[in-house]
Design a protein around this motif. Structure first.
Motif, mmCIF file in Angstrom:
data_model
loop_
_atom_site.group_PDB
_atom_site.id
_atom_site.type_symbol
_atom_site.label_atom_id
_atom_site.label_comp_id
_atom_site.label_asym_id
_atom_site.label_seq_id
_atom_site.Cartn_x
_atom_site.Cartn_y
_atom_site.Cartn_z
ATOM 1 N N ALA A 336 79.739 47.743 61.800
ATOM 2 C CA ALA A 336 78.952 47.517 60.590
ATOM 3 C C ALA A 336 79.708 46.651 59.594
ATOM 4 O O ALA A 336 79.141 45.747 58.992
ATOM 5 C CB ALA A 336 78.576 48.850 59.946
ATOM 6 N N GLY A 337 81.004 46.905 59.452
ATOM 7 C CA GLY A 337 81.807 46.126 58.514
ATOM 8 C C GLY A 337 81.841 44.662 58.908
ATOM 9 O O GLY A 337 81.731 43.771 58.063
ATOM 10 N N THR A 340 78.413 43.091 58.228
ATOM 11 C CA THR A 340 78.229 42.815 56.804
ATOM 12 C C THR A 340 78.872 41.494 56.427
ATOM 13 O O THR A 340 78.263 40.649 55.760
ATOM 14 C CB THR A 340 78.864 43.939 55.960
ATOM 15 O OG1 THR A 340 78.203 45.153 56.256
ATOM 16 C CG2 THR A 340 78.746 43.646 54.471
ATOM 17 N N GLY B 10 76.579 53.587 50.190
ATOM 18 C CA GLY B 10 77.924 53.190 50.590
ATOM 19 C C GLY B 10 78.671 54.352 51.220
ATOM 20 O O GLY B 10 78.115 55.434 51.421
ATOM 21 N N SER B 11 79.949 54.107 51.496
ATOM 22 C CA SER B 11 80.739 55.129 52.184
ATOM 23 C C SER B 11 80.961 56.345 51.298
ATOM 24 O O SER B 11 80.938 57.478 51.763
ATOM 25 C CB SER B 11 82.085 54.539 52.583
ATOM 26 O OG SER B 11 82.727 54.015 51.443
ATOM 27 N N SER B 67 76.608 50.079 53.419
ATOM 28 C CA SER B 67 76.898 50.176 54.850
ATOM 29 C C SER B 67 75.817 50.927 55.625
ATOM 30 O O SER B 67 75.697 50.758 56.824
ATOM 31 C CB SER B 67 78.278 50.797 55.086
ATOM 32 O OG SER B 67 78.476 51.905 54.251
ATOM 33 N N ASN B 83 73.008 42.523 52.774
ATOM 34 C CA ASN B 83 74.421 42.919 52.709
ATOM 35 C C ASN B 83 74.893 43.059 51.263
ATOM 36 O O ASN B 83 74.330 42.472 50.346
ATOM 37 C CB ASN B 83 75.278 41.910 53.459
ATOM 38 C CG ASN B 83 75.175 40.535 52.851
ATOM 39 O OD1 ASN B 83 75.781 40.244 51.829
ATOM 40 N ND2 ASN B 83 74.337 39.692 53.441
ATOM 41 N N ASP B 109 85.752 49.881 50.301
ATOM 42 C CA ASP B 109 85.765 48.427 50.379
ATOM 43 C C ASP B 109 86.253 47.866 49.062
ATOM 44 O O ASP B 109 85.957 48.406 48.009
ATOM 45 C CB ASP B 109 84.346 47.884 50.593
ATOM 46 C CG ASP B 109 83.943 47.957 52.052
ATOM 47 O OD1 ASP B 109 84.837 47.907 52.894
ATOM 48 O OD2 ASP B 109 82.740 48.078 52.315
#
Lengths: 371, 321
Positions: A336-337, A340, B10-11, B67, B83, B109
């Motif tokens: 996924a990272g 992105t 997000g995470s 994400s 994104n 991130d």
């Protein structure tokens, strides 16, 4: 006698043919998977890069069932520390109680006598005239494999049904894998090309072109690079790798390096720094001159040559007005990272394209706010 | 009133934002993801519904980012899935017109986005290292026994920040322990940590980037006055922290949703989905050596979506795993 080798892109298909023609029983290694990597990482030095770990994992997977195997590998003199990987892998296998026969090929021009000796070992009783015949066949297949991949990049970016190109390519590769004689190889090429040409495409789609530079293993091996060519293709982007099987063989093994690329790179980096560091610089410039929309640099985590090259990228990006993104690759599975970053990079390239080519000054951002 | 919903999963945090037609933020919600993206989005939708009750609003578009953007997009019926880079750039440009640099530090991130003339020209994200992200700060605050909310205040009290290695969170931690045992004051250590983190950020994601003003600093870590101050010191520039700094991704997603529904009706599945039963399941496809992990999303026991396959074999929902 049983023989095996590591995966790297489509190269196993030609090694398989070469060794089979020389009378070996080829143990075709399983495609690198998560468990291959885990196995490799378990026994590799922690600081080794991902190519080392995948290759070691592959050997371990094969040797478990075939302890009497002969492993054919590249090695010697660099191009970076990877040059010593073969010896180190052999030591690790020996520590684990295996005793395989390993033949490392060193660059022929650096150690011609050693190279000759090793050719004799691999060739065994095969007469020279026959050996040369086999090599010509292998070379032809390698060229066709490259041709097929290059065509798939074009088709995939324009495909109508997602995944259809990848399926056609796999089909085509299987034809070439089966082909054994010169005639069969030619026929397989025709059939494989037909598969790809039959994929329904939209030729009006505006397709971005992105160059891929960086270290050879992570460029060539899809399981190491998150299948970057497929991911980009499915975003409507046509990738082009700086390293293909045949140009690698032409420029890096049988000659002393790609002189033209080095020349391009020289204002920024006037010497070899190991690996493909200098190539990465020269290749970015070449892509910029050819009007590509952007470049992606692929590098294994802790790869010194690519780290040096990365630090030069901002200057290239500024001087040649081309966006460059670097992806460091390690054990993490965060697809996924990566997606992105790729998506954002494609957005960025598309915006530039719209502005430069279509003269459209309205950006996504401006239109989102203006409403 | 027509409104647009943006969701950033997000995470660490999940944010929901509702904007009106004039791009004003009607409501913003900040929740912890806690590893349960679907449940937290459902909670968030319930809260949004509660806050906007009686205001006679109509959700005309939904955008997702972060994400878990694809998963969330399926669950809510998003009109656009984008994104985080683009979403953050859009939001920053709205709040600070002409912004040229966006510094964003979130849970796991950290990124830098460069804009020129309203177009993203370059960006970078941290790759294999999480040193210098929100999670790291969280952990250090925890270790020092002070709430993360007060972290910044401590830093501002410092007169002589100590030097701490910021390259790796493991080194940073042992450096901090050492400085504590030497007898340095807590504010000096915390300020030193902020400096180290900013140094690491600028050397890592910011390497070789031309950082021009106006500079916007956003993401959860922008709440930390110590980090803001350290950026100001390091860059010798004014640092703007926008009012909705911690939900900028969601604002961007809402703005993008507004663009996306210009020529179509929204596919938003309604606030009712917050009470539906969503389940996910996955399996490893044995079809070839790629061994793709296929993910199934079920709503009320019915297969809603599936992804993860590389070959398209599982794209057809009728086939079952």
């Amino acid at each position: 006698m049983k023989a095996t080798f590591a995966h790297m892109g489509t190269s196993p298909l030609i090694f398989k043919m070469l060794l089979e023609d020389l009378g070996y029983e080829v143990v075709f290694p399983p495609k690198p998977s998560q468990s291959t990597l885990s196995l490799g990482a378990q026994y590799a030095p922690e600081f080794a890069c991902i190519p080392f770990k995948i290759v070691l994992g592959t050997y371990l997977e094969v040797i478990k069932d075939h302890p009497d195997i002969t492993i054919i590998s590249a090695g010697g003199f660099g191009p970076c520390r990877a040059g010593y990987y073969g010896e180190l892998q052999l030591k690790i296998l020996q520590d684990l109680g295996y005793n395989p026969d390993m033949i490392f090929f060193w660059p022929p021009l650096r150690k011609p006598w050693d190279f000759y000796q090793k050719v004799l070992r691999v060739k065994r009783s095969c007469p020279w005239w026959r050996f040369i015949q086999i090599l010509r066949k292998v070379w032809k297949k390698a060229i066709y494999l490259d041709d097929l991949e290059l065509l798939s990049f074009k088709v995939r970016a324009r495909e109508i049904e997602r995944g259809s190109t990848t399926r056609a390519l796999q089909q085509g590769l299987s034809y070439l894998a089966e082909a054994k004689t010169m005639k069969e190889i030619d026929e397989a090429r025709e059939a494989a090309f037909k598969e790809l040409k039959n994929v329904p495409v939209d030729n009006r789609r505006s397709v971005l072109k992105v160059g891929i530079v960086g270290e050879i293993y992570v460029q060539l091996e899809p399981s190491a690079n998150f299948h970057i060519e497929e991911v980009l293709g499915e975003m409507g982007v046509e990738p082009r790798r700086s390293i293909m099987l045949t140009n690698y063989a032409r420029h890096d093994v049988f000659s002393k390096g790609d002189i033209k690329t080095a020349k391009l790179a020289s204002p920024y980096l006037d010497q070899k720094i190991g690996g493909h560091g200098q190539n990465s610089i020269g290749d970015v410039i070449r892509y910029a001159q050819k009007g590509y929309d952007g470049v992606i640099q692929l590098a294994p985590f802790t790869c010194i040559p690519e780290i040096v090259a990365k630090s030069i990228m901002p200057a290239l990006s500024r001087d040649y007005d081309i966006p460059v993104m670097t992806l460091f690759i390690d054990e993490q599975t965060g697809q996924a990272g990566v997606e992105t970053r790729l998506e954002a990079f494609v957005d960025l390239m598309r915006q530039r394209y719209m502005r430069k080519v279509a003269g459209d000054e309205k950006s996504v951002i401006k239109s989102a706010i203006a409403l | 009133m027509n409104v647009f919903l943006g969701i950033d999963v997000g995470s660490v945090s999940t944010n929901l934002v509702v904007i009106d037609e004039d791009n004003r933020v009607c409501t913003d919600i900040y929740l912890r993801t806690r590893g349960q993206p679907i449940a937290v989005v459902q909670d968030g939708l319930k809260e949004v519904e509660k806050e906007l009750k009686g205001k006679n609003i109509k959700v005309c578009g939904v955008g997702t980012t972060g994400s878990a953007r694809y998963l969330t997009g399926i669950v809510v019926g998003a009109d656009t899935v984008k994104n985080e880079i683009t979403a953050h750039a859009v939001a920053a440009s709205l709040i600070v017109p002409g912004v040229q640099t966006v510094l964003e530090i979130g849970g796991q991130d950290s990124k830098i986005i460069l804009l020129r003339n309203g177009v993203v020209t370059d960006f970078a994200m941290n790759t294999v290292c999480a040193a210098g992200t929100g999670s790291f700060l969280d952990h250090q605050a925890d270790r020092l026994g002070i709430p993360i909310e007060e972290f910044g205040e401590y830093a501002l009290k410092s007169k002589n920040p100590v030097r701490i290695a910021g390259r790796c969170s493991v080194f940073a931690e042992s450096d901090m322990v050492h400085k504590q045992q030497m007898g340095h004051s807590l504010p000096d250590i915390i300020a030193g940590l902020c400096d180290a983190l900013v140094r690491n950020y600028l050397n890592n994601v910011g390497k070789g980037k031309e950082i021009l003003p106006p500079i916007v600093f956003q993401g959860g870590v922008a709440a930390n006055q110590g980090i803001k101050h350290a950026f100001k010191k390091a860059l010798q520039q004014e640092i703007i922290v926008p009012p909705h700094y911690n939900v900028m991704g969601a604002i961007g997603a809402a703005l993008l949703a507004k663009t996306a529904v210009r020529s179509k009706n929204t596919s938003f599945r309604g606030f009712e989905i917050s009470s539906l039963n969503y389940e996910t399941g996955s399996f490893e496809c044995q079809g070839c050596s790629n061994r793709c992990e296929i993910i199934n999303i079920f709503v009320e026991g019915k297969l809603l979506a599936r992804w993860g396959g590389r070959c398209g074999k599982w794209d057809n929902l009728r086939e079952t795993g």
